[in-house]
Enzyme design. Structure first.
Site, short mmCIF file in Angstrom:
data_model
loop_
_atom_site.label_atom_id
_atom_site.label_comp_id
_atom_site.label_asym_id
_atom_site.label_seq_id
_atom_site.Cartn_x
_atom_site.Cartn_y
_atom_site.Cartn_z
N CYS A 13 37.27 -27.22 44.15
CA CYS A 13 36.25 -26.42 43.46
C CYS A 13 34.85 -26.84 43.88
O CYS A 13 33.89 -26.10 43.66
CB CYS A 13 36.34 -26.61 41.95
SG CYS A 13 37.88 -26.07 41.21
N LYS B 64 37.30 -12.42 29.67
CA LYS B 64 38.17 -12.09 30.79
C LYS B 64 39.46 -12.90 30.73
O LYS B 64 40.55 -12.38 30.90
CB LYS B 64 37.46 -12.39 32.10
CG LYS B 64 36.56 -11.28 32.55
CD LYS B 64 35.53 -11.79 33.54
CE LYS B 64 34.53 -12.70 32.87
NZ LYS B 64 33.51 -13.25 33.71
N CYS C 79 42.25 -30.83 37.59
CA CYS C 79 41.47 -29.59 37.68
C CYS C 79 42.23 -28.47 36.95
O CYS C 79 43.41 -28.25 37.21
CB CYS C 79 41.27 -29.21 39.13
SG CYS C 79 40.53 -27.59 39.33
N HIS D 223 28.55 -8.39 25.92
CA HIS D 223 27.17 -8.29 26.42
C HIS D 223 26.44 -7.16 25.71
O HIS D 223 25.27 -7.27 25.37
CB HIS D 223 27.15 -8.00 27.92
CG HIS D 223 27.79 -9.05 28.78
ND1 HIS D 223 29.10 -8.97 29.18
CD2 HIS D 223 27.31 -10.21 29.29
CE1 HIS D 223 29.39 -10.03 29.93
NE2 HIS D 223 28.32 -10.81 30.00
N HIS E 171 43.04 -25.82 40.00
CA HIS E 171 43.93 -26.24 41.08
C HIS E 171 45.06 -27.15 40.63
O HIS E 171 45.97 -27.45 41.40
CB HIS E 171 43.12 -26.94 42.18
CG HIS E 171 42.12 -26.04 42.82
ND1 HIS E 171 40.82 -25.92 42.37
CD2 HIS E 171 42.23 -25.19 43.86
CE1 HIS E 171 40.18 -25.04 43.13
NE2 HIS E 171 41.01 -24.59 44.04
N CYS F 297 36.36 -32.09 41.41
CA CYS F 297 37.46 -31.44 42.13
C CYS F 297 36.95 -31.03 43.50
O CYS F 297 36.02 -30.23 43.60
CB CYS F 297 37.96 -30.21 41.38
SG CYS F 297 39.17 -29.26 42.34
N LYS G 243 38.28 -14.78 20.83
CA LYS G 243 37.03 -14.33 21.41
C LYS G 243 37.32 -13.47 22.62
O LYS G 243 38.14 -13.80 23.45
CB LYS G 243 36.17 -15.53 21.83
CG LYS G 243 34.83 -15.12 22.39
CD LYS G 243 34.10 -16.29 23.02
CE LYS G 243 32.90 -15.77 23.81
NZ LYS G 243 32.22 -16.82 24.56
N HIS H 115 30.64 -6.44 29.54
CA HIS H 115 31.60 -5.84 28.63
C HIS H 115 31.00 -5.71 27.24
O HIS H 115 29.79 -5.87 27.07
CB HIS H 115 32.91 -6.64 28.61
CG HIS H 115 32.75 -8.10 28.25
ND1 HIS H 115 32.44 -8.52 26.99
CD2 HIS H 115 32.82 -9.22 29.02
CE1 HIS H 115 32.34 -9.82 26.96
NE2 HIS H 115 32.56 -10.28 28.19
#
Length: 496
Positions: free
Chosen positions: A129, A303, A147, A21, A150, A126, A300, A18
């Site tokens: 994970c 995503k 977590c 980068h 989760h 976790c 910032k 994006h």
RNA sequence: AGCGGGGUAGGGUAGCCUGGCAGCCCGCGGGGCUCAUAACCCCGAGGUCGGUGGUUCAAAUCCACCCCCCGCUACCA
């Protein structure tokens, strides 16, 4: 001839690139193009960091093997960089054989030197994970770590791993941070140094058990483990230029190494990277250029924040060069810049369309109309000649201080003088406006050269239209060459 | 909390290190020009330079304290 080696971080291809980068990459590209323009032997490296748990996971999720997954993802990076006209000389992938070879050799070298040792690693884990979470990452619920994904309680787990004796490099690092100018801007070096003084340095785990993280480079001396990704990734900077098999090539470029990074990965690129280099008896890079971020309403871009500005959007609205220009004009290494579309429009419209584009247009039209498109070399108006020389001078200084935004500012300031000069001399009223228009053409040539690293396609078009070469800004030789103006293009369409 | 950065006209900023009329861009008001992309140029209005105290002939600039904002605080590229 000087040598200039510049790198971007290698990106983690678990998602498409994006604007963040692009910010980093265009900055590196601009510096690379500037150094090529002044005649330096330049090598510009970018690439992708393709190992690690996250990618392993992402691939599993899609039901493909990791290599297939990264092969697909890396295409996006190459396409975006092509779109943005990124002039990299080499694109490294950490899955490339030569890189893996370097990683194996270097980790073995650390092992041979006794800088690695096996010990227990423990932390909050976790099971869903299959991942450890650090204190800053997990969420505390009822006084217990949970977590963040989760929302389940984490369990305290221990496993055997290999550690790198990072702690031995504390004093070395402090020296580097306090006594050298490698980290730029300096405030970042101070930040890391203070933290080192306060917190010291702990040894760092450099491997993961293969059963947990299979997607990585195996430890040559213990096949049950894979190399942890940061070590793998950092080595790209030296493997890409031939270390350790082609030392001639390596020794040529390495002393001129400039790493462009975002401030989020400062710790890795100072403490860890420098220590690893020291451990391997490799000299430190010349500069680590750290930049702050573009933020959107104070947050910032990312995503998770859902406030990412896409590269497509920027390119649709401002074109490739417009996008590159906006990013570089707003570039600020020391502090975050809050961006809005209004700000982007403003920079684009006033500076590119109104100041640069419009000057090209009006001078082009005048030369064609009043002088049939031909300008013979003649004397340049003294005040303007001085302004050009001063601008070129400041420009080079700013570029060499890595302050691209200010460098662009000197070009724009010069162009504003050009517009004022048109108004003052009124070439359209003169019976022979040769001197005015020649003076303006020389000013345009100078400014175009200055803008070239940032908006290369547009400046090439200008150079083509007016009939002059893009040369080094260090030797413009005013008053020597004539112009044949073929067209007076509209370079930037206004937006908004 | 510690450390780093910042608080300058409506918005964005320069200047601070090496004290001496507070500069630039956008926006706003007025004028000029008509070559040009309703673009360009000139002039103007608008600032207790975060607060308090101190040093000094003189402080946005140096010192002390305080307030507010942002970032970083290690395995997260």
């Amino acid at each position: 001839m000087s040598v200039f080696y510049i790198t971007t971080p290698i990106y983690y291809p678990n998602a498409r690139p994006h604007i963040g980068h692009a910010y980093t990459t265009v900055f590196a590209d601009t510096l690379a193009r500037y150094h090529r323009m002044i005649g330096d032997d330049t090598f510009f490296l970018t690439g992708t960091d393709e190992h690690g748990l996250k990618l392993q996971r992402a691939a599993e999720k899609k039901g493909v093997d990791p290599k297939t997954f990264v092969d697909e993802m890396v295409v996006y990076y190459k396409e975006y960089w092509k779109l943005l006209n990124i002039s990299y000389d080499w694109f490294i992938r950490t899955t490339d054989d030569y890189h893996v070879h370097t990683v194996e050799k270097m980790i073995s070298e650390l092992h041979r030197k006794g800088l690695l040792y096996k010990d227990r690693y423990s932390g909050w884990y976790c099971a869903s994970c299959e991942k450890y979470y650090s204190e800053t990452e997990y969420e505390v619920v009822d006084d217990k770590p949970h977590c963040p994904i989760h929302k389940k309680p984490l369990e305290w787990l221990e496993e055997e791993t290999y550690y790198f004796k990072l702690s031995e490099y504390r004093d070395f690092m402090l020296d580097v941070l306090e006594k050298t100018e490698i980290v730029y801007p300096k405030s970042y070096a101070v930040e890391v140094a203070n933290r080192l003084k306060k917190e010291g340095l702990r040894d760092v785990s450099i491997a993961r058990p293969k059963e947990r993280v299979s997607w990585g480079v195996e430890l040559p001396f213990d096949r049950e483990y894979t190399v942890y990704v940061w070590f793998d990734a950092l080595l790209n900077y030296i493997s890409a230029i031939g270390y350790p098999d082609d030392l001639q090539r390596f020794n040529h470029y390495w002393p001129a190494a400039h790493h462009v990074i975002g401030k989020d990965i400062l710790w890795f690129h100072t403490v860890i990277w420098f220590s690893v280099l020291k451990a391997l008896d490799i000299p430190l890079p010349k500069k680590v250029l750290v930049h702050a971020f573009l933020v959107n309403r104070g947050i910032k871009m990312g995503k998770s924040a859902g406030n990412v500005i896409s590269i497509e959007y920027m390119v649709d609205r401002y074109g490739v060069d417009g996008t590159r220009y906006i990013l570089m004009r707003l570039m600020n290494m020391a502090k975050d810049v809050d961006v809005t579309q209004e700000l982007f429009d403003n920079v684009y419209n006033t500076e590119l369309a109104d100041v640069y584009g419009n000057l090209i247009r009006r001078v082009g039209v005048l030369v064609k109309r009043k002088l049939k498109g031909r300008l013979e070399p003649t004397s340049v108006e003294q005040g303007i000649a001085e302004a050009i020389e001063n601008a070129l001078d400041s420009y080079s200084k700013e570029m060499e201080r890595f302050d691209v935004s200010r460098a662009l500012g000197t070009a724009i300031e010069l162009l504003r003088k050009g517009n004022a000069y048109v108004n003052e001399t009124k070439p359209w009223q003169q019976s022979d406006p040769s001197k005015s228009l020649y003076t303006l053409a020389e000013l345009i040539r100078a400014a175009t050269v200055m803008l070239h690293p940032v908006i290369p396609s547009t400046t090439s078009r200008t150079a083509e239209s007016f009939g002059f070469p893009i040369t080094t800004p260090k030797e413009l030789r005013l008053g020597e060459n004539g112009y044949t103006v073929k067209e007076s293009p509209i370079l930037f369409k206004k937006t908004g």
